[in-house]
Design a protein around this motif. Structure first.
Motif, PDB file in Angstrom:
ATOM      1  N   UNK A  21      42.792 -86.830 -84.186  1.00 39.21           N
ATOM      2  CA  UNK A  21      43.187 -87.981 -85.061  1.00 39.21           C
ATOM      3  C   UNK A  21      41.834 -88.514 -85.597  1.00 39.21           C
ATOM      4  N   UNK A  65      43.094 -94.799 -87.142  1.00 40.05           N
ATOM      5  CA  UNK A  65      43.898 -95.673 -86.862  1.00 40.05           C
ATOM      6  C   UNK A  65      43.648 -97.188 -86.971  1.00 40.05           C
ATOM      7  N   UNK A  66      44.614 -98.110 -87.174  1.00 44.60           N
ATOM      8  CA  UNK A  66      44.475 -99.579 -87.268  1.00 44.60           C
ATOM      9  C   UNK A  66      43.540 -99.826 -88.485  1.00 44.60           C
ATOM     10  N   UNK A 106      40.931 -98.326 -89.585  1.00 45.39           N
ATOM     11  CA  UNK A 106      39.677 -98.008 -89.533  1.00 45.39           C
ATOM     12  C   UNK A 106      39.441 -96.277 -89.551  1.00 45.39           C
ATOM     13  N   UNK A 162      37.314 -93.108 -88.126  1.00 45.02           N
ATOM     14  CA  UNK A 162      36.563 -92.892 -87.296  1.00 45.02           C
ATOM     15  C   UNK A 162      35.363 -91.948 -87.759  1.00 45.02           C
ATOM     16  N   UNK A 164      38.860 -87.185 -83.143  1.00 48.02           N
ATOM     17  CA  UNK A 164      39.119 -87.615 -81.862  1.00 48.02           C
ATOM     18  C   UNK A 164      40.167 -87.021 -81.109  1.00 48.02           C
ATOM     19  N   UNK A 180      41.217 -88.987 -72.623  1.00 48.94           N
ATOM     20  CA  UNK A 180      41.887 -90.024 -72.505  1.00 48.94           C
ATOM     21  C   UNK A 180      42.510 -90.243 -70.901  1.00 48.94           C
ATOM     22  N   UNK A 192      45.494 -95.791 -80.012  1.00 52.53           N
ATOM     23  CA  UNK A 192      44.303 -95.174 -80.845  1.00 52.53           C
ATOM     24  C   UNK A 192      43.430 -95.939 -81.523  1.00 52.53           C
ATOM     25  N   UNK A 193      43.988 -97.187 -82.115  1.00 49.09           N
ATOM     26  CA  UNK A 193      43.339 -98.232 -82.809  1.00 49.09           C
ATOM     27  C   UNK A 193      42.364 -98.901 -81.946  1.00 49.09           C
ATOM     28  N   UNK A 198      40.893 -97.564 -79.134  1.00 49.93           N
ATOM     29  CA  UNK A 198      40.080 -96.634 -79.108  1.00 49.93           C
ATOM     30  C   UNK A 198      38.944 -96.696 -80.197  1.00 49.93           C
ATOM     31  N   UNK A 199      39.265 -96.317 -81.347  1.00 50.57           N
ATOM     32  CA  UNK A 199      38.441 -96.393 -82.400  1.00 50.57           C
ATOM     33  C   UNK A 199      37.627 -97.642 -82.501  1.00 50.57           C
ATOM     34  N   UNK A 200      38.295 -98.951 -82.453  1.00 54.28           N
ATOM     35  CA  UNK A 200      37.546-100.085 -82.419  1.00 54.28           C
ATOM     36  C   UNK A 200      36.510 -99.959 -81.517  1.00 54.28           C
ATOM     37  N   UNK A 233      34.925 -97.546 -80.291  1.00 59.62           N
ATOM     38  CA  UNK A 233      33.884 -96.491 -80.714  1.00 59.62           C
ATOM     39  C   UNK A 233      33.104 -96.794 -81.562  1.00 59.62           C
ATOM     40  N   UNK A 234      33.586 -97.524 -82.644  1.00 59.96           N
ATOM     41  CA  UNK A 234      32.818 -97.759 -83.783  1.00 59.96           C
ATOM     42  C   UNK A 234      32.075 -99.219 -83.631  1.00 59.96           C
ATOM     43  N   UNK A 239      33.629-102.188 -82.795  1.00 60.21           N
ATOM     44  CA  UNK A 239      34.329-103.476 -83.335  1.00 60.21           C
ATOM     45  C   UNK A 239      35.281-103.964 -82.263  1.00 60.21           C
TER      46      UNK A 239
END
Lengths: 281, 301, 164
Positions: free
Chosen positions: A98, A101-102, A104, A106, A110, A148, C13-14, C16-18, C20-21, C23
């Motif tokens: 993916x 998400x949310x 944003x 990446x 991922x 994960x 997932x959100x 995780x991305x936050x 990683x970047x 935020x």
């Protein structure tokens, strides 16, 4: 499954920096293009010329986010489909990953959690994609530095089940497999043995580098010996229709790339010989 | 349509005639430009033999002899035969030229001094050395002969003179009637000026050359992409063809001596009005199809 | 906590991305060192993407490029449309508002502005005719670009008299 796939040989990922080298490469039978970089309505002339020569061009998507739990984006899938039609491609490829998400992005692939829920989401998205795509879809395994927590199954099992449930082709990236086996400590050979290799469309191979104890799949360095060995192991079990060398950055002189392609050919040949010997005995 | 019922243009009132005259000049100028360009007009049914053009010939057709000189200089710089000083904007001889060099490269090399020459002086000295290649281009119908060029520029000039004449008649009529003719006179000057411009500027290439150039650019499409993203990967002859066909802009993201050369070759903005800057300094992102997508493998380096 | 598995996964997932970047905090359960390594690699990749598509700007910033870009990336996620090319334009804009934009890269941003228009989430390629101009220094001049499907892309530079 792999009834009418053409013999593709050894190909290179098309990049503007490599355009001249690719154009002059006699005997090239396929290339791959990053789908998001090509406008289906304005295909770059060098790629059109490759098509006219009979070279197959495979669109390789990086932004469908098939493993993403956000609502599936049919428009992106439709665009990939349009590109496949414009290029008259035999199939397209995307990743088990993916990328958003949310709200944003990446900017990178991922990993999907290896759980039943993760698998269900992936299968659902792939079904939606297939309903829009005019050609078959191949799924690629990705390299990841982290995992994960609490996975319910191994990566090979997850991938195998995803392929069977979605009835898609496999794009096996041996360099990604090499990277993950090093970074997460599993046996890449038993991984290969658990995959439905009759679904193999083609393979990827690329370079990387070790940094601070972790192997990074950079596509900007030489192909490691380990990845070439894995390719040989793959070729000893099945004949891949094609193998694609991916290089995205730090492009070396043409001679060096040629040497890498030769190394790939040598690994394939060794694997094929082993397969012959095994079949004879 | 009965011609005799058309109004006499010379009987038109001042402002109406002015409007008519301006429209006439505009369309005549466009028609003349088209005519001027159509020299050696290519018939669609004629199959042309494939010509092998070397990079300097292609450069001449694409730009003019200056581009051919620039192309030769760039090739020699890349081979390390000439060196560039971007600060002083001068080009100097570094090593001896190998005997296998192209005659035009030899000529350009000969016109560069060890102490350093400006690109302008190299260009002006090397112009006449291009003559033998010019003769070959003429023989293939890619460059018009003197006679053809003169005829090609004569016809548009005559047309514009006719238009001017048309205006002058109205000036005479207007003066005779005591009407103001200043505007009209100015327009006549403009029209006459355009006529002179057409006569003096001879077309340098034929439409056959345009066709060949388009073909050559198509055939070298892959070269354009590599030149604009990784010029360091190009061997001498490829680099020369890239510059010849696609201009100095091909060196957009070159590093080292080629970058210094690009700075030296581009004219500083002129103080008298506009100078057209053919290269954009943005990279080839647009030829990449609008920016690369995320996530194409490759995690950092 | 969502009941629907897909919604739960979306949340995870959100998060995780936050993480990683940069935020948000790295999510629980993940190996900290690996997440850090992945985060660094993500930033490096994003920076390299911009540097390769905006070579003049990257070269002008030199050593300071990575530091400045990291600061920009911290506060600004990847644009949804336009990729690294759009990312670079937004980076340039951030530099300009901080007064750190290098003069040499003005033509690069001008070329981009002539070819791409801002849209929701980023930039898309222009289809219509447009004219863009910018005032440049050293030497003081006005750069003008005209772009349309018929005329192609035409550049002009006019030297301006020094203002007293």
């Amino acid at each position: 499954m792999i009834t009418a796939l053409p013999g593709l040989g050894i190909g290179i990922g098309w990049r503007p920096e490599l355009a001249l080298m690719i154009a002059r490469r006699a005997g090239l039978r396929f290339v791959e293009v990053v789908a998001e970089n090509i406008d289906p309505g304005a295909i770059p002339l060098p790629i059109q010329q490759l098509r006219e020569r009979g070279v197959k061009v495979i669109p390789h998507g990086v932004s469908l986010s098939l493993g993403g739990a956000d609502p599936f984006d049919r428009d992106r899938a439709a665009r990939l489909g349009r590109l496949a039609a414009a290029l008259d491609a035999p199939f397209v490829s995307e990743h088990v990953a993916f990328v958003r998400a949310g709200g944003i992005e990446s900017g990178h692939l991922l990993p999907v959690p290896r759980t039943r829920d993760g698998l269900d989401v992936l299968v659902s998205n792939v079904a939606a994609a297939k309903s829009v795509l005019p050609v078959p879809l191949a799924l690629e395994n990705i390299a990841t530095l982290f995992e994960w927590p609490d996975p319910e199954m191994e990566e090979a099992t997850f991938l195998a089940e995803a392929l069977e449930r979605t009835d898609t082709l496999l794009l096996l990236d041996v360099s990604n497999l090499y990277a993950n086996s090093r970074n997460h400590g599993f046996d890449p050979l038993s991984y290969i043995d658990r995959l439905p290799l009759e679904r193999l469309a083609y393979a990827h191979i690329a370079g990387g580098v070790e940094r601070r104890g972790l192997y990074h799949d950079t596509h900007a360095d030489a192909i490691p010996r380990g990845a070439l060995d894995l390719l040989e192991e793959l070729a000893a079990r099945v004949t891949p229709c094609g193998v694609l060398l991916e290089r995205d950055d730090c492009f070396p002189p043409e001679m060096e790339l040629e040497a890498e392609l030769d190394a790939v050919a040598a690994s394939l040949a060794r694997g094929a010989r082993r397969r012959e010997v095994a079949r004879a005995s | 349509m009965n011609l005799f019922l058309l109004p006499n243009p010379f009987e038109l009132r001042g402002p109406e005639f002015l409007a008519l005259f301006i429209i006439m000049i505009f369309f005549a100028a466009i028609a003349c430009t088209v005519l001027w360009r159509k020299i050696g007009y290519l018939r669609d049914d004629v199959a042309l033999p494939r010509l092998q053009l070397d990079p300097y010939e292609a450069a001449y057709l694409a730009g003019d002899v200056e581009l051919a000189v620039d192309t030769a200089v760039a090739t020699l710089v890349q081979r390390g035969v000439l060196s560039v000083d971007a600060v002083k904007r001068s080009i100097a001889v570094k090593t001896t030229l190998p005997p296998s060099a192209h005659p035009f490269e030899r000529a350009v090399y000969g016109n560069t001094s060890r102490a350093g020459s400006s690109i302008a002086s190299i260009r002006s000295k090397s112009k006449r050395e291009f003559q033998p290649m010019l003769a070959r281009l003429r023989a293939h119908g890619l460059v018009p002969s003197e006679e053809q060029a003169r005829r090609a520029s004569l016809v548009p000039a005559l047309i514009m003179m006719l238009v001017t004449f048309f205006g002058m008649i109205k000036v005479v009529v207007g003066t005779w009637r005591g009407r103001p003719t200043d505007f009209l006179l100015i327009l006549c000057f403009i029209s006459g000026g355009i006529a002179v411009l057409f006569y003096r500027k001879r077309p340098a290439t034929t439409s056959r050359a345009t066709w060949f150039l388009d073909q050559l650019r198509r055939d070298n499409a892959a070269l354009e992409y590599t030149a604009k993203t990784k010029p360091a990967a190009l061997a001498g002859a490829d680099l020369a063809m890239a510059i010849g066909l696609f201009g100095i802009g091909s060196l957009e993201i070159a590093d080292g001596p080629l970058r210094d050369l690009r700075t030296t070759l581009q004219p500083p903005p002129s103080s008298s009005g506009g100078s057209s800057c053919s290269s954009s300094s943005c990279s080839s992102g647009s030829s990449c199809g609008g920016g690369c997508g995320g996530g194409c493998g490759g995690c950092g380096s | 906590m969502q009941a629907d598995p897909r919604a739960r996964l979306a949340e995870a997932q959100a998060e995780l991305i936050r993480g990683l970047v940069g935020r948000g905090c790295p999510p629980a359960g993940f190996a900290r060192s690996r997440i850090t390594a992945a985060s660094d690699a993500l930033l490096m990749k994003r920076a390299r993407g911009v540097a390769s598509l905006w070579p003049t700007m990257a070269r002008a910033l030199g050593e300071s490029f990575h530091g400045r870009f990291a600061r920009y990336a911290q506060d600004n996620p990847l644009p949804q449309r336009g990729g690294p090319l759009a990312d670079g334009r937004l980076f340039a804009r951030a530099l300009a508002s901080a007064g750190e934009f290098p003069e040499e890269a003005r033509l690069e941003t001008l070329a981009f502005d002539a070819r791409y228009a801002a849209c929701e989430g980023g930039f898309i390629a222009r289809r219509r005719f447009c004219i863009k101009a910018a005032m440049l220094k050293h030497p003081r001049r006005l750069a003008l670009v005209m772009r349309g499907s018929q005329v192609g892309e035409r550049w002009f530079q006019f030297k301006l008299p020094l203002s007293s």
